[in-house]
Design an enzyme around this catalytic site. Structure first.
Site, PDB file in Angstrom:
ATOM      1  N   CYS A 168      34.333  42.230  38.882  1.00  0.00           N
ATOM      2  CA  CYS A 168      33.729  41.300  39.839  1.00  0.00           C
ATOM      3  C   CYS A 168      32.542  41.959  40.538  1.00  0.00           C
ATOM      4  O   CYS A 168      31.614  41.274  40.971  1.00  0.00           O
ATOM      5  CB  CYS A 168      34.766  40.830  40.856  1.00  0.00           C
TER       6      CYS A 168
ATOM      7  N   HIS B 262      32.949  41.691  50.167  1.00  0.00           N
ATOM      8  CA  HIS B 262      34.096  42.448  49.654  1.00  0.00           C
ATOM      9  C   HIS B 262      35.332  42.042  50.440  1.00  0.00           C
ATOM     10  O   HIS B 262      35.314  41.969  51.671  1.00  0.00           O
ATOM     11  CB  HIS B 262      33.851  43.956  49.807  1.00  0.00           C
TER      12      HIS B 262
ATOM     13  N   HIS C  63      38.170  42.648  45.990  1.00  0.00           N
ATOM     14  CA  HIS C  63      37.495  41.655  45.147  1.00  0.00           C
ATOM     15  C   HIS C  63      36.105  41.391  45.723  1.00  0.00           C
ATOM     16  O   HIS C  63      35.914  41.383  46.936  1.00  0.00           O
ATOM     17  CB  HIS C  63      38.319  40.367  45.120  1.00  0.00           C
TER      18      HIS C  63
END
Length: 948
Positions: free
Chosen positions: A73, A483, A491
């Site tokens: 990601c 974040h 993630h």
């Protein structure tokens, strides 16, 4: 120069040690330990594509997402932010490798740069012209991961961006080396790199250095907004020494930007090392940043003006501190641990003074104790008047020994509920009220004046740089990289502004959705959940070429789609689109073959049913007409049999336990209806023959079932489970289907539900029965708190049911009800697993994390994909439950397990992951299934109206 650099380095190390208490050696050891910990993290499993390619088809010109191929990601967030800089996009798409690349030195860096550039071009071309909703970046990611030498770890966004820009700079520099003539500028350097002047004093000696910067780092801790962070980054040490000849031993420096890049990127440092816990931690403090950022105050050309304004702001802040301290004395008055606003204290004193006193005469004022406690007064008087040597009687001893705290301290009913002065004259009250009222007014005026002065100073500070001369360098916010998680796991996603649609877009791996400034603020400022901005990308608002579309030189129209691509990439994207088209065509052909097979099966079953009916009619046409009869016969004790004889159909026997059911109740619902219909048509048989009676019976049965289909029945009495015809009627099945189904049921010698017919020709009803069975078993297990086994039944019941509902409203069951219990089951399992983890025992911790990894985590995308509010809130609750352990003291092995697990929980794509095979579905008769379904639905009830 070298000596000054060494001295600055030592000063930097010394300052770092003073601030953190960590030496360089300790930092190195910590870094090694963090790298080892990151290498131990397990690799997030790859999310599988939906088998239906139409689910993966791009809708119109929606932005293309990037598939998460395992802890990537971070890659998606950065690449999407850069791709949406159209100037950067053009540079990458039109990049061509050096013409004489074979003559360049083939070191390891160049060996990686050129393949990576080609894969980045391919990836960008697919993001421009692909027919897919999202594309796979695996090839580019693998080359980049190889450079990090750590394919198992989740990369830091700033670390990755540094590496990416470094490679891009080198790639374009290699191309520049191949050109003859004047050395051209590197477009990557021109786009992302700027310069600043470091002006300082080191131990009394002044110095000036010009330095280049790419991403500008900013500390977050201790600051409330971006300008405060920038001010702290631009000024270090005792700056007063820069402007005076005194205090020559002091050191400090200022930074002044001499050249800002078109794309200005700030790294927000939200991590610090926790000395007590021995690990890095994320800072969740709130930090605000503006949509439009004016950089004039930090430019070298405005150095003198900014210094004057900084000095004025410093003086105002000192005055502000004094005023705030004075205001605090008014708002928190008192010398004890509890303090109150002074105006309220005076108001309370005024209320006390003006309360009605208990007594009004001097005689009454001396006897309150007697009036309040007459029994105690009497006892005291008796004891005082009695002879000192006289022994107390038994009654007196008993009376004196008894203590009645509640009755003796009871107040007379005429006393006020609130305290009041025992005696106060009118003159005293008048003077006191006048003083208190005047003092309170003075305090309120002083408080208002202080608050007004503080507000004016805040406003003055805010407007210090608002004049036009200090608003000539505007930068607009282009992207925010967010974040969520902790220091070692989490993630990433990105918010990117679309200037053409004038809205914010949220890029979360394969999911690209419209967003808003309010959602960006919630997720990016910090202080909400565990999410916060990690990197800010601003673009010069006076350089529109950064985001301008490309125009066709001949027609003047905006280039879009494949027209934006050079020939080699256009060919590459066309080939990929052809493969995708072929995949969709193959899928459609497969579905068409399945539908054709179902039609053939339906026709075969109908032919078999008609043949069976004809055979039944022929074999009985010569017999004399007999009415239908039901006869009960006793057998051995405890049992009996029922013979059912139907004209032109036959006689069959049903066995039942004594006292079990009535004769007709033993039959399936279809048996009862058919037998009743045949019975009612007996008179028609006698008058017009078997064929007329047969069609009369069919019409009667159809009318009965039609009435059921039109009734609004509760969930626990679903006629669709008992009667396939009701299901077909509600779903507008073709007339031939209804007729053939009725014909088959009348022709069946057992008059029962023909499961083979359902299996062969009624695919939708078969799926409905399977869904009902899964739903029933899942809810039964849920009611028994067997959540582990219940989950898979509810998950598949929900999925099958959703597919049915896409074909029609009555094809399946209540979606909200199934969604509620699916969600509740996951929340229960999450809570059980968290409780096991908290227990700290190795077997329980392993079991709890196993439940999460094998059951809960794979199912989270199912809750995210539809974006149902309650499902999203449930996922947030589950994640917050585990994120609450961050920062808590725990054993090293638990901390390591938590670090391994959290990326899987947080790094969830909305792409459906393949998990366990569906549970085996047992076979139930229609009657048995209906009874079990009714029983569990009565017990569970409907979906609660409140709660998650």
């Amino acid at each position: 120069d070298l000596q000054r650099a060494i001295a600055l380095s030592l000063e930097e190390s010394s300052r770092a040690f003073r601030e953190t208490g960590i030496t360089d050696e300790e930092q190195a050891i910590t870094s090694i330990a963090e790298n080892k910990a990151s290498l131990k993290r397990t690799h997030t499993e790859v999310w599988s594509d939906s088998p239906n390619p139409h689910d993966r088809k791009r809708i119109d010109n929606c932005p293309v997402g990037l598939k998460n191929v395992g802890n990537t990601c971070w890659f998606s967030a950065v690449i999407q932010s850069l791709f949406n800089l159209l100037e950067f996009q053009r540079l990458v798409l039109h990049y061509s490798p050096p013409a004489r690349v074979q003559e360049l030195p083939r070191n390891q860096k160049e060996h990686r740069n050129l393949p990576f550039m080609q894969e980045l071009r391919n990836l960008f071309s697919l993001m421009v012209g692909s027919k897919r909703k999202y594309v796979d970046p695996s090839r580019a990611v693998e080359i980049l991961k190889d450079a990090f030498k750590s394919s198992e770890s989740q990369q830091d966004v700033s670390e990755f961006t540094h590496k990416l820009l470094d490679w891009l700079e080198d790639a374009f520099q290699m191309k520049a080396h191949c050109l003859e003539g004047e050395k051209p500028k590197n477009p990557m350097v021109e786009l992302f790199y700027g310069r600043f002047l470091a002006v300082g004093v080191l131990e009394g000696k002044k110095f000036e250095n010009t330095e280049t910067f790419g991403q500008y780092p900013l500390q977050v801790n201790g600051f409330k907004d971006l300008h405060e962070c920038l001010e702290a980054a631009m000024v270090e040490g005792e700056i007063e020494s820069l402007h005076s000849a005194e205090n020559s031993a002091r050191s400090g420096q200022e930074h002044w930007f001499t050249e800002l890049p078109p794309v200005l990127t700030f790294e927000l440092s939200r991590f610090e090392f926790n000395q007590a816990l021995g690990r890095p931690e994320k800072i969740h403090n709130k930090l605000e940043f503006p949509y439009m950022l004016y950089m004039d105050r930090y430019m070298d050309r405005n150095r003198e003006v900014t210094r004057i304004k900084r000095e004025e702001i410093r003086r105002l802040k000192e005055h502000l501190t004094v005023l705030q301290q004075r205001l605090e004395r008014y708002l928190s008055y008192g010398s004890g641990p509890k303090r109150f606003p002074l105006a309220d204290v005076l108001q309370y004193a005024m209320e006390f003074a003006s309360s009605k006193p208990v007594c009004t005469s001097p005689q009454d004022s001396v006897a309150p104790l007697e009036s309040m406690c007459p029994a105690a007064t009497t006892a005291a008087t008796t004891a005082a008047t009695a002879p000192a040597t006289a022994p107390a009687t038994g009654a007196q001893q008993q009376r004196l020994a008894i203590h009645k705290p509640f009755t003796q301290s009871r107040l007379p009913p005429d006393l006020p509920m609130h305290p009041a002065p025992r005696h106060i004259t009118e003159e005293e009250l008048r003077v006191l009220e006048g003083c208190l009222h005047r003092w309170r007014s003075e305090v309120e005026n002083d408080t208002r004046d202080l608050q007004g002065s503080i507000s004016r100073i805040h406003r003055t500070i805010e407007l210090m740089y608002s004049d036009k001369s200090m608003m000539q360098v505007p930068y607009r916010l282009h992207a925010v990289l967010v974040h969520e998680g902790q220091a070692n796991a989490g993630h990433y996603w990105a918010y990117i502004y679309d200037p053409h649609q004038r809205c914010w877009m949220k890029y979360n791996d394969i999911s690209v959705t419209k967003s808003s400034w309010e959602e960006l603020v919630r997720d990016s400022f910090g202080g909400y959940r565990n999410a916060s901005a990690y990197c800010l990308m601003y673009i010069n608002d006076k350089k529109p070429f950064l985001i301008e579309e490309e125009f066709d030189k001949e027609t003047g129209q905006i280039l879009s789609g494949l027209d934006k691509l050079p020939p080699d990439l256009k060919h590459y994207v066309k080939e990929d689109n052809e493969l995708f088209d072929k995949e969709m065509q193959e899928w459609d052909a497969l579905q068409a073959r399945k539908a054709q097979q179902e039609k053939l099966a339906l026709a075969a079953a109908a032919a078999a049913a008609a043949a069976a009916a004809a055979a039944s009619s022929t074999s009985t046409s010569s017999s004399s007409p007999q009415p239908m009869s039901i006869e009960s016969k006793d057998q051995c004790p405890g049992q009996r049999t029922v013979e059912v004889a139907i004209p032109h159909v036959g006689t069959f026997v049903i066995e039942a336990e004594e006292g079990g059911y009535d004769d007709e109740a033993m039959m399936t619902p279809n048996m009862q209806g058919i037998i009743m219909a045949i019975g009612k048509s007996s008179s028609v048989y006698e008058k017009s023959g078997p064929e007329a009676a047969f069609f009369k019976a069919i019409k009667l049965e159809y009318a009965r079932l039609l009435r059921f289909a039109q009734e609004d029945t509760p969930l626990d009495n679903d006629y669709r489970i008992q009667h396939i015809i009701v299901y077909f009627i509600q779903n507008q099945a073709p007339k031939k289907i209804l007729e053939r189904t009725l014909l088959t049921q009348f022709a069946d010698r057992n008059l029962a539900f023909d499961e083979r017919w359902v299996e062969l020709s009624h695919i939708y009803y078969r799926n409905f029965r399977e869904t009902t069975i899964l739903m029933t078993i899942g809810l039964e297990l849920f009611q028994k708190t067997n959540y582990v086994e219940s989950l898979m039944y509810l998950i598949y019941a929900y999925q099958y049911n959703k597919e049915l509902l896409t074909k029609g409203l009555y094809r399946g069951h209540d979606e909200d009800l199934l969604g509620h219990y699916r969600r509740e089951c996951l929340l229960k399992l999450n809570e059980q697993a968290a409780a096991m983890f908290e227990a700290g025992e190795e077997p329980e911790v392993t079991t709890g994390l196993g439940i999460m990894n094998e059951l809960v985590v794979p199912c989270i995308p199912l809750l995210l994909v539809q974006e149902v509010e309650r499902d999203l809130l449930a996922v947030e609750d589950m994640r917050n439950r585990w994120c609450s352990y961050l920062g808590q003291e725990m054993e090293a092995n638990l901390q390591e397990k938590l670090t391994d697990f959290l990326p899987k929980l947080l790094d969830c794509s909305t792409e459906i992951k393949s998990f366990h095979d569906p549970p085996k579905i047992p076979s139930y008769s229609a009657l048995e299934l209906f009874e079990r379904f009714s029983r569990i639905m009565s017990a569970m009830g409907r979906v609660p109206s409140e709660g998650r």
